[in-house]
Structures are given as C-alpha cells and as structure tokens.
Scaffold this motif. Structure first.
Motif, short mmCIF file in Angstrom:
data_model
loop_
_atom_site.label_atom_id
_atom_site.label_comp_id
_atom_site.label_asym_id
_atom_site.label_seq_id
_atom_site.Cartn_x
_atom_site.Cartn_y
_atom_site.Cartn_z
N PRO A 218 4.41 1.55 -26.26
CA PRO A 218 4.07 2.88 -26.00
C PRO A 218 3.05 3.18 -24.86
O PRO A 218 1.99 2.21 -24.76
CB PRO A 218 3.83 3.42 -27.48
CG PRO A 218 4.16 2.46 -28.42
CD PRO A 218 4.29 1.33 -27.34
N ALA A 219 2.94 4.32 -24.36
CA ALA A 219 1.56 4.65 -23.21
C ALA A 219 0.37 4.63 -23.93
O ALA A 219 0.22 5.06 -25.29
CB ALA A 219 1.90 5.88 -22.49
N ALA A 528 -7.30 -1.05 -21.52
CA ALA A 528 -7.14 -1.10 -22.75
C ALA A 528 -5.50 -1.52 -23.29
O ALA A 528 -5.28 -2.42 -24.06
CB ALA A 528 -7.24 0.31 -23.46
N ALA A 529 -4.75 -1.21 -22.36
CA ALA A 529 -3.39 -1.44 -22.55
C ALA A 529 -3.23 -2.93 -22.43
O ALA A 529 -2.17 -3.49 -23.07
CB ALA A 529 -2.46 -0.65 -21.51
N ILE A 530 -3.72 -3.59 -21.25
CA ILE A 530 -3.71 -4.88 -21.37
C ILE A 530 -3.94 -5.77 -22.57
O ILE A 530 -3.65 -6.72 -23.04
CB ILE A 530 -4.31 -5.37 -20.03
CG1 ILE A 530 -3.52 -4.99 -18.70
CG2 ILE A 530 -4.29 -7.13 -19.84
CD1 ILE A 530 -4.01 -5.15 -17.50
N ASP A 534 -2.06 -8.03 -25.07
CA ASP A 534 -2.32 -9.50 -25.22
C ASP A 534 -2.56 -9.88 -26.60
O ASP A 534 -2.06 -11.06 -26.85
CB ASP A 534 -3.79 -9.85 -24.44
CG ASP A 534 -3.59 -9.84 -22.72
OD1 ASP A 534 -2.37 -10.27 -22.35
OD2 ASP A 534 -4.62 -9.67 -22.12
N ALA A 535 -2.96 -8.87 -27.29
CA ALA A 535 -3.14 -9.08 -28.95
C ALA A 535 -1.81 -9.28 -29.40
O ALA A 535 -1.63 -10.09 -30.22
CB ALA A 535 -3.59 -7.94 -29.43
N LEU A 536 -0.77 -8.59 -28.96
CA LEU A 536 0.52 -8.68 -29.29
C LEU A 536 1.15 -9.87 -28.92
O LEU A 536 1.92 -10.62 -29.89
CB LEU A 536 1.42 -7.39 -29.08
CG LEU A 536 0.79 -6.15 -29.70
CD1 LEU A 536 1.67 -5.02 -28.92
CD2 LEU A 536 1.07 -6.10 -31.14
N PHE A 594 3.97 -8.31 -19.12
CA PHE A 594 4.04 -7.68 -17.50
C PHE A 594 3.68 -6.11 -17.72
O PHE A 594 3.98 -5.39 -18.67
CB PHE A 594 5.30 -8.03 -17.03
CG PHE A 594 6.62 -7.32 -17.41
CD1 PHE A 594 7.10 -6.21 -17.35
CD2 PHE A 594 7.31 -8.46 -18.42
CE1 PHE A 594 8.17 -5.92 -17.65
CE2 PHE A 594 8.62 -7.99 -18.79
CZ PHE A 594 8.86 -6.56 -18.40
N SER A 595 3.33 -5.80 -16.38
CA SER A 595 2.84 -4.29 -16.32
C SER A 595 4.37 -3.62 -15.62
O SER A 595 4.80 -4.22 -14.73
CB SER A 595 1.66 -4.14 -15.58
OG SER A 595 0.62 -4.81 -15.99
N LEU A 596 4.33 -2.14 -15.86
CA LEU A 596 5.18 -1.44 -15.32
C LEU A 596 4.75 -0.72 -14.16
O LEU A 596 3.36 -0.50 -14.16
CB LEU A 596 5.83 -0.77 -16.37
CG LEU A 596 6.71 -1.23 -17.33
CD1 LEU A 596 7.37 -0.48 -18.46
CD2 LEU A 596 8.06 -2.19 -16.94
N PRO A 597 5.41 -0.11 -13.36
CA PRO A 597 4.91 0.61 -12.17
C PRO A 597 4.05 2.01 -12.82
O PRO A 597 2.85 2.15 -12.03
CB PRO A 597 5.98 1.06 -11.46
CG PRO A 597 6.91 0.20 -11.61
CD PRO A 597 6.77 -0.23 -13.02
N ASP A 598 4.23 2.51 -13.82
CA ASP A 598 3.64 3.77 -14.53
C ASP A 598 2.24 3.15 -15.18
O ASP A 598 1.60 3.85 -16.08
CB ASP A 598 4.47 4.42 -15.37
CG ASP A 598 5.08 3.70 -16.43
OD1 ASP A 598 4.82 2.46 -16.61
OD2 ASP A 598 5.82 4.26 -17.52
#
Length: 658
Positions: A218-219, A528-530, A534-536, A594-598
């Motif tokens: 989720p965002a 924060a998202a990264i 990473d924790a997951l 991996f990161s998505l464009p959004d």
C-alpha cells in the motif's frame, strides 16, 4: 681559429662542459621546441625514453622523451566531422548550441588522445606497416571502387573533394598511421575466445527463468511533519539543479500567412484561355477499350511442365474463340479461372491505360475491335483477350475545363502573392536585420511579440520546433539579427528576432520555498516506504511465507511464473532486482524489493530458478552465439588495452584551446 676551437672542444672534458651548459638552457628554452603542448596544440601524449622507463618528467633528460601532439587544426577538423555526423544522424532535431559543449569537446579530444597513445605505443613496440598493406587496404575502401573494383580516377576525385583536399601521398600516410595504431588492439580483440565451459555458463545465465511471487505494498501516508529552516536551506543547497529558472527568450516576429492575404481577383477570360492552350494535353479524355478475357491461372513457383500445360490450354481456347461464330462469353464462363469476371463472361468493362499489368495492357492496346489475341502471359497466368469496342480519346472543350482552370489559376495567384510578399519582406529585413519594424511597415504587416518562453513551452509560434531552434541558437542570441523565413506550413512563414535572452539561473530560496518543503516531504515519504519494505524483506528472508507477510500489511500476492531474464517486466528495474538476488537454497529464501514509478514499493520472492539449457541449442545457434560472445569479450579486451596504454603515458591538455 676554427681548428683551435675544434681542438679545445674535443675529448671527455669538453663533453662535460657542454652537458653542464645544457642544464640552464633546458629551463629557459621555449618548451614548444622540445615537444611541449605549445600554442598550436590542444594536447600532448609523452613517454619516457625506452632506455629509462622510470625517468621523471622534471629531469633534464625529458628532452629525450617521445611525444605526440594533438594539433588545434586536427582537433577542430575532427570536431567538425563529429558535428556533421550528428547533424546527419539527428536531422532537424540537431541543435548546434547544445552540441557546442565542453563535454562534447572533451569526448572528441579523448578519442584523439587515445589514437596518439596507440600510435606511440605501436612505434615503441616496433610495429611497422608496409606500402603493400597500405595499398591493399585503400583498394578495399568502397568509396574508391567502381563495380566492386578499385578505380584510380575515383580515388583521385574523392581525395580532391575532401575538406581539406589531400594528395594520395598524404592519404597513404594517414592510412599507414591508422593501421599502425589499430593493429595491436585489433589483434587483442580478435584473439578472444570462449571455452565450452564459459559458453555453457553464459547460456545457463542468459536463458535463466525464475518463478516469482509479487506483492504490491500500500502507498505510504503523506508526510506532514514540520520542516525546519536549516533543513530547507540544506536541501536547497544540495539540489541546485532542481530549483533553476530555465533559459528563456523573448522574440519579435513578422508572420506571413497566405490564408489571411486578400483573395486575388478572378482571372479574366483571356488568361484562362491562354492557360488552356498551354496545357491542352491535360484536357483529353483517355482512350478506352471494352475488353473481355479468359484466364488460365498458373501458381507462383510452378514447374516447367505446369507452365507448358497452362499455355497449351490457353492456346486451344484462343483458337476456339477465333473460330467463326464462337461465343467468347460462353467460353469464359466455362473455362476462365478469374473469379471476378468469369460469371459475367470475362467482361472487364472499359479499360484505360495504367489499369492493367504491362503485358496485358500492351497486347490489349495493340488490338483492333473484334480481335481475339492470346495467349498473353502475366504474373497471374495466361490470358486470352477479346477487344469488343474502342472509344477514342477526345479533347475536352474549354467551356468544360473552365471551372478547373479558374480554380487552379486562383491557387497559383495566391501562391505567387505569398511568395512575392515573403520575398519582399526578406529583402527588406536583410537591409536592416537588427529590427523588423521598418521591413514590416513597408510591406503592410505587423510586428508581434512573444515571450518570454522556454524550450519546453508550447505558446503560439513558439510551439514550432524550427522557431525554437532559431530563437535559442547562439548566433541569433549573440547577434540580435533576424532569421531567414521559417516555414510553419503551406503558405505560412515567419521571420523572428531575439529581443531578450535570459540564461538558466538559480531561483531564490524564498521563491521556491514551498517546492523545497514538498521535495523534503516526498523524500521522507520515499525513505519511509523503502524502510518499511526492507523490514518486510527481512521477514521473508527469515522464512515467513509471502502470503503471510503480504496479508499483514493488507497486500495481495500475485504469481509470476517463468519470468525470463532481461525482459522489461514488471519493469526493467524490477527485472534487474529480481535477477540480482541469489538463487534460493535450502532454508535460504531469495527475496527483495523494487520501486514503482509512483513511489510505491513491491516485494518479491524467488521460489524457483530454471537455468537455460545449452543442450536445446542447435549447432548453428551455438556457433552464432559463441561468435557474439567472443566479439563482446574481444571488444572489452581491446578497450581495456587502450585504457592501459593511456595510463602508461603522460597526457597534458591545454584547456584554453578547446
């Protein structure tokens, strides 16, 4: 006197004296005489003498160093060649101002330095290129060949047309130097080989597929924490390129639009009749022939026996059709293999020139009414033709062509008026290129203004790539003169002049403060998202199932079986991340993110790895792939050789000459 001098300067004592005198001389002499960079060179490549490889550059013996220079003219000629190459490659998109960058100049200079280093290394290694090798190479150059063979006249003409022109002797020396500097790296490159074990390993890796489980997280919530002044200032200073005001121009222009010009007066009768008389050949109704045919079809690639059988059949049908009282339509219905005309008795209707294939048309328009001819061979097979009726071409009268002539004359008058106006404007602008107002006033047009606008704006005529190319060109910005007419469309052109130019410049912090705060908060959110992802990933690596980890954050899993290496799925970056992790082993899951464009993050878990199988390759495929791998390996080896050669020598660059 001279004899006394000779006597006193002979022997080892005199040698020492001369050597001592040379020491101060070496420090005051113009270094350009001893191979320094000098005023006429852009760079120099130097190597210590072979008998003292470790000689320091400052030692007086440096006069014996070997060196090669990149001259100013040589550099400029190569740079112009690169300019022409890029202009030809990019076409209308080529921007001369963008090309004139220090980075481009250094790239071209580096190529020349590499060439000089290779030449020096080849000479020190004793590489010599003989006259026969030079002549043999020149004879293989396509530009000097006629019908695949070397032509001396073509050779002389090609050399004379070069800029600057070269004599054959000069060109031969150029080829000799090129061959000399390329022989060793070429030999290094072509000596590469791939063993069977290496080949199989590459195939297993390059053909690898992986079974993957994905989970789209989720965002991350928006960051709303306060941002301090120090943090704002630090971010602004660290990211100057993000907060710049782009280069902009303000232009004045005069637009010539044919659709807005007054409509020309209708042409009088005499003008139209004159045009009709001059173009009478256009106004002729074409000759028409009412024809029928019978087709005996022959498939493409048919053998000689099938062709002969079809021709004999068509011959029999032609003889039957020529017999007195024969019914051609009945024969066509019973025998023709043309589904489009068979049911109508072979009727093709009225045929004009250009409607049929050449052999068919040539035969038909050579026939007389009532004649039957055949067989006539075309790509479709064999035809039997019947000419039923002939309608001769006739001259279209003036009254019938008058409307078309008037329309064409009006268009010609509009084009002439537009051309005349554009020509007058251009001539007047050339007389006073520093202002458009006098020329515009004399031709009755208005001077308009546009801007400031940037390269990315699409405002008015500024949306035209050609207008932007002119407005942002270095010549127009520096000179302030008007452009040549720029075509915007049919009968639509514009002449522009740059009034103001504002180079790219940083925007003050006060102006972009809100943008800086937004960038800081976006960075916080991304980090924060990264961190959460990473924790997951660590939970996956510890042995938790993907379904459980995904469910804990409200995400769903999706399988991605048999994902090939290198395909842009789910994205190029995602594919690289998936294939970068080690293969899963006993109790060692392979997971990552991996990161998505959004900005959202995705988890992945590799559940199985399927290496490529070398045994599945055919012999021809193996040979082709092995050649490709050897070429790649050889190219890398040749590049490494060039890098190592350059490291062995001292390189000096005169930046002011770029």
């Amino acid at each position: 006197m001279l004899q006394k001098l000779r006597d006193r300067t002979s022997g080892w004592v005199a040698t020492i004296i001369i050597a001592l005198l040379m020491v101060p001389f070496l420090f005051v002499i113009d270094h350009s005489y001893l191979g320094g960079v000098g005023a006429n060179n852009v760079a120099q490549v130097k190597a210590p003498p072979k008998w003292w490889e470790g000689a320091p550059g400052w030692w007086p013996v440096s006069m014996f160093w070997e060196h090669r220079e990149v001259g100013v003219n040589e550099f400029r000629q190569r740079f112009e060649q690169e300019r022409m190459r890029q202009r030809q490659e990019q076409g209308e998109a080529f921007d001369p101002r963008t090309f004139e960058t220090v980075e481009n100049k250094r790239r071209v200079l580096d190529q020349l330095i590499d060439e000089k280093a290779l030449q020096l290394a080849a000479e020190r290694a004793g590489v010599v290129v003989g006259d026969d090798a030079v002549r043999e190479y020149i004879a293989t150059i396509p530009a000097f060949q006629v019908d695949g063979k070397f032509d001396p006249n073509r050779y002389q003409l090609a050399l004379a047309s070069q800029v600057p022109a070269r004599t054959p002797e000069q060109f031969q020396e150029l080829v000799r130097e090129s061959l000399q500097q390329s022989l060793i790296p070429l030999a290094v490159g072509t000596s590469a080989f791939v063993t069977d074990a290496e080949f199989d390993r590459i195939v297993r890796l390059s053909g690898e597929k992986r079974d993957v489980e994905l989970a789209l997280l989720p965002a991350t919530p928006e960051d709303t924490a306060p941002v301090g002044d120090e943090e704002i200032k630090a971010w602004y200073d660290a990211h100057p390129a993000d907060f710049t005001r782009p280069e902009s121009v303000t232009i004045e222009y005069v637009e010539v639009d044919g659709s807005r010009l007054p409509a020309p007066a209708p042409a009088d009768e005499a003008t139209l009749r004159k045009r009709y008389d001059e173009e009478k050949a256009r106004f002729v109704e074409p000759e028409q022939r009412l024809a029928s045919h019978i087709l005996v079809r022959v498939d493409a690639g048919a053998d000689a026996a099938a062709l002969k059988a079809a021709e004999e059949k068509a011959q029999r049908l032609a003889e039957e059709a020529k017999a007195p009282g024969a019914d051609f339509a009945a024969l066509a219905k019973a025998n023709s293999e043309d589904p489009g005309s068979r049911d109508s008795g072979g009727d093709l209707g009225w045929v004009e020139r250009g409607a049929m294939v050449a052999p068919f048309e040539e035969a038909l328009f050579a026939m007389q009414p009532g004649e039957v001819r055949g067989p006539v061979k075309t790509d479709f097979g064999f035809h039997v033709l019947q000419l039923r009726e002939l309608k001769q071409g006739a001259q279209v009268p003036f009254e019938q062509a008058r409307e078309e002539l008037a329309r064409e004359q009006a268009q010609a008058d509009r084009e002439r008026a537009f051309s005349d106006l554009t020509g007058r404007l251009t001539d007047l602008v050339y007389q006073n290129p520093s202002s458009l107002a006098p020329a515009a006033e004399q031709v009755g047009l208005q001077v308009q203004k546009l801007g400031p606008f940037t390269r990315d704006d699409t405002v008015g005529i500024g949306a035209s790539p050609e207008v932007k190319k002119a407005a942002f060109s270095e010549a127009m910005i520096q000179d302030g003169t008007a452009s040549d007419p720029i075509e915007l469309g049919p009968e639509h052109s514009v002449v522009v002049r740059v009034l103001e130019h504002t180079p790219e410049q940083p925007r003050p912090l006060a102006e972009v403060r809100d943008q800086v705060i937004a960038a800081i908060r976006a960075d916080r959110r991304e980090k924060a998202a990264i961190a959460a992802a990473d924790a997951l990933v660590k939970r996956l690596q510890s042995g938790e199932a993907m379904s459980a980890v995904a469910a804990s954050v409200g995400a769903e899993t999706a399988p991605l079986p048999g994902l090939p290496r290198g395909v842009p799925a789910p994205s190029p970056e995602a594919n690289r991340a998936i294939f970068a992790v080690a293969a899963p082993g006993e109790g060692k899951p392979a997971a990552g993110r991996f990161s998505l464009p959004d900005g959202r993050q995705a988890l992945f878990s590799v559940t199985a790895v399927h290496p490529g199988d070398p045994a599945e390759l055919q012999a021809q495929q193996r040979d082709m792939l092995r050649n490709q791998f050897e070429q790649i390996d050889g190219g890398a080896a040749a590049e490494a050789y060039v890098r190592e050669v350059r490291k062995r020598f001292e390189v000096q660059v005169e930046e002011s000459q770029l």
